[in-house]
Design an enzyme around this catalytic site. Structure first.
Site, short mmCIF file in Angstrom:
data_model
loop_
_atom_site.label_atom_id
_atom_site.label_comp_id
_atom_site.label_asym_id
_atom_site.label_seq_id
_atom_site.Cartn_x
_atom_site.Cartn_y
_atom_site.Cartn_z
N HIS A 12 0.85 -1.20 0.00
CA HIS A 12 0.00 0.00 0.00
C HIS A 12 0.89 1.26 0.00
O HIS A 12 1.88 1.32 0.74
CB HIS A 12 -0.91 0.00 1.23
CG HIS A 12 -1.98 1.05 1.15
ND1 HIS A 12 -1.74 2.37 1.46
CD2 HIS A 12 -3.27 0.99 0.77
CE1 HIS A 12 -2.85 3.07 1.28
NE2 HIS A 12 -3.79 2.24 0.86
N GLU A 60 0.68 4.13 1.31
CA GLU A 60 0.91 4.76 2.63
C GLU A 60 2.05 4.04 3.37
O GLU A 60 2.94 4.68 3.95
CB GLU A 60 -0.37 4.70 3.46
CG GLU A 60 -0.20 5.27 4.87
CD GLU A 60 -1.41 5.02 5.76
OE1 GLU A 60 -2.54 5.20 5.31
OE2 GLU A 60 -1.19 4.62 6.93
N SER A 71 -9.48 0.55 -3.14
CA SER A 71 -9.37 1.33 -1.90
C SER A 71 -9.27 0.40 -0.70
O SER A 71 -10.16 -0.41 -0.45
CB SER A 71 -10.59 2.25 -1.78
OG SER A 71 -10.84 2.55 -0.43
N ASN A 77 -9.31 1.12 2.56
CA ASN A 77 -10.26 1.32 3.67
C ASN A 77 -11.65 0.82 3.28
O ASN A 77 -12.39 0.33 4.12
CB ASN A 77 -10.24 2.77 4.14
CG ASN A 77 -10.93 3.71 3.19
OD1 ASN A 77 -12.14 3.83 3.21
ND2 ASN A 77 -10.17 4.35 2.32
S1 SF4 Z 1 -8.30 7.59 6.20
FE1 SF4 Z 1 -8.42 9.78 5.73
S2 SF4 Z 1 -8.19 10.86 7.70
FE2 SF4 Z 1 -7.49 8.74 7.96
S3 SF4 Z 1 -5.31 8.83 7.60
FE3 SF4 Z 1 -6.22 8.26 5.66
S4 SF4 Z 1 -6.53 10.21 4.62
FE4 SF4 Z 1 -6.16 10.68 6.78
#
Ligand code: SF4
Length: 284
Positions: free
Chosen positions: A126, A128, A220, A222
Site C-alpha cells: 500500500h 501509505e 481502496s 479502507n
Molecule cells: S483515512 Fe483519511 S483521515 Fe485517515 S489517515 Fe487516511 S486520509 Fe487521513
C-alpha cells in the site's frame, strides 16, 4: 424498504483536505503551470476524472515531469527519497499528506534514529506503508498476519506503528505477539479516528439490516476493510459497488432494510445517488 446510511461514511478529513488543496492549487495557478498528482489523488475514478478535466494530470513516476511544474503529494504521503528527488528539479511541491500519516512518518524517523527496529502493521504494497517505510530507510518489518511476525528477529528495542486503515482488533492481536520479540517496545496505535468511526458504524449498521451496500473504489484499502467487516455480519448479503449503476437491484428489492456505507474516498454525491435509486425502488 428502509434505507439507512451509516453514521460515518464517505469522505474523511484527509481526503477532503487533499481535494481542497488541489482545487486551491488550480485556482491559484496564475502562471498556468502544469499540475500533477503523484499517483491518483484518491481511490475514486470519478473524482480523478473530474480533476483531470480541470487540468490535473496523474503522474506515476518522477522522470517525465515537465520543468517548472507543480506536483501534489496525495494524502497517503510518500517516502523521503521522493522529496529529495523532486527538490533537485525545478518543480514546486504541494504537500497534501494527511496529518495522521505525517505523524506516523515522524514517529518511525525518530525511533529509527534512536536505534529502534521498526514494525509497521499493514499492507506492504500500500502506498501509505511504502511511504512510511521510506522515512526509516526502508528497514521496517511490514506485517499483516501472525505468520509474517516470524520474520522479525529478536531485538532489544522495537517500535510498532500501524497503517491508518487497519482494523483495531488486528492491531491489538498482532501487537501482543510482536511485543514478545523485544526487551523494550514502544507502540503507537496510529489507526486514524476516521477509519475507526467508519468501521464501528459499518459493523453496527450491518448487524441491524438485511443487506449492506458498501460504496467505494475496488482498489481502496479502507473500503475493502468495510466490506470485510460487513461480510462478517452479513456474509451473503454484503455488496461492494463503485457507482449507483452497479447496484444489484434484482437482489436488493427482496429486502426490507438495506444499510449503506462508503469508503473514505467516496464523494457524497455518489452516496446520494445510491440512496435515491434504492428509495425509488420502494416507491415503485
Ligand atoms: S483515512 Fe483519511 S483521515 Fe485517515 S489517515 Fe487516511 S486520509 Fe487521513
Amino acid at each position: 424498504m428502509k434505507v439507512i446510511v451509516a453514521d460515518y461514511s464517505g469522505f474523511c478529513f484527509g481526503v477532503e483536505r487533499a481535494i481542497k488543496i488541489t482545487s486551491d492549487t488550480l485556482d491559484n495557478n496564475m502562471n498556468k503551470k502544469c499540475i500533477y498528482t503523484l499517483g491518483p489523488l484518491i481511490h475514486n475514478q470519478q473524482v480523478v476524472n473530474e480533476l483531470q478535466d480541470a487540468g490535473v494530470k496523474v503522474m506515476n513516476d518522477l522522470d517525465n515531469l515537465e520543468d517548472n511544474s507543480i506536483i501534489i503529494i496525495r494524502s497517503h504521503g510518500v517516502s523521503k527519497d521522493v522529496y529529495d528527488i523532486i527538490d533537485k528539479k525545478n518543480i514546486e511541491i504541494i504537500d497534501a499528506t494527511c496529518p495522521f500519516v505525517k505523524k506516523i512518518q515522524n514517529i518511525v524517523k525518530k525511533y529509527r534514529a534512536k536505534g529502534y527496529t521498526i514494525v509497521i502493521i499493514g499492507n506492504s504494497d500500500h502506498p501509505e506503508v511504502i511511504g512510511i517505510n521510506g522515512w526509516c530507510d526502508n528497514q521496517a518489518y511490514v506485517v499483516k498476519t501472525k505468520d509474517d511476525i516470524e520474520k522479525i528477529p529478536s531485538v532489544h528495542k522495537l517500535c510498532i506503528v500501524v497503517q491508518t486503515t487497519m482494523p483495531t482488533g488486528l492491531y491489538d492481536e498482532l501487537c501482543d505477539i510482536i511485543e514478545k520479540k523485544a526487551k523494550q517496545t514502544v507502540k503507537f496505535n496510529t489507526i486514524c479516528s476516521a477509519t475507526m468511526d467508519r468501521q464501528k458504524s459499518a459493523r453496527s449498521l450491518a448487524k441491524n439490516v438485511d443487506a449492506v451496500v458498501v460504496i467505494g473504489g475496488y482498489h481502496s484499502s479502507n473500503t475493502q476493510k468495510l466490506v470485510d467487516i460487513c461480510k462478517n455480519e452479513k456474509p451473503n448479503t454484503t455488496f461492494h459497488i463503485e457507482t449507483a449503476e452497479e447496484l444489484p437491484i434484482d437482489i436488493l428489492k427482496n429486502y426490507k432494510a438495506i444499510g449503506i456505507t462508503a469508503g473514505a474516498s467516496t464523494p457524497g454525491w455518489i452516496i446520494d445517488e445510491v440512496v435515491e435509486k434504492l428509495n425509488d425502488l420502494s416507491i415503485n
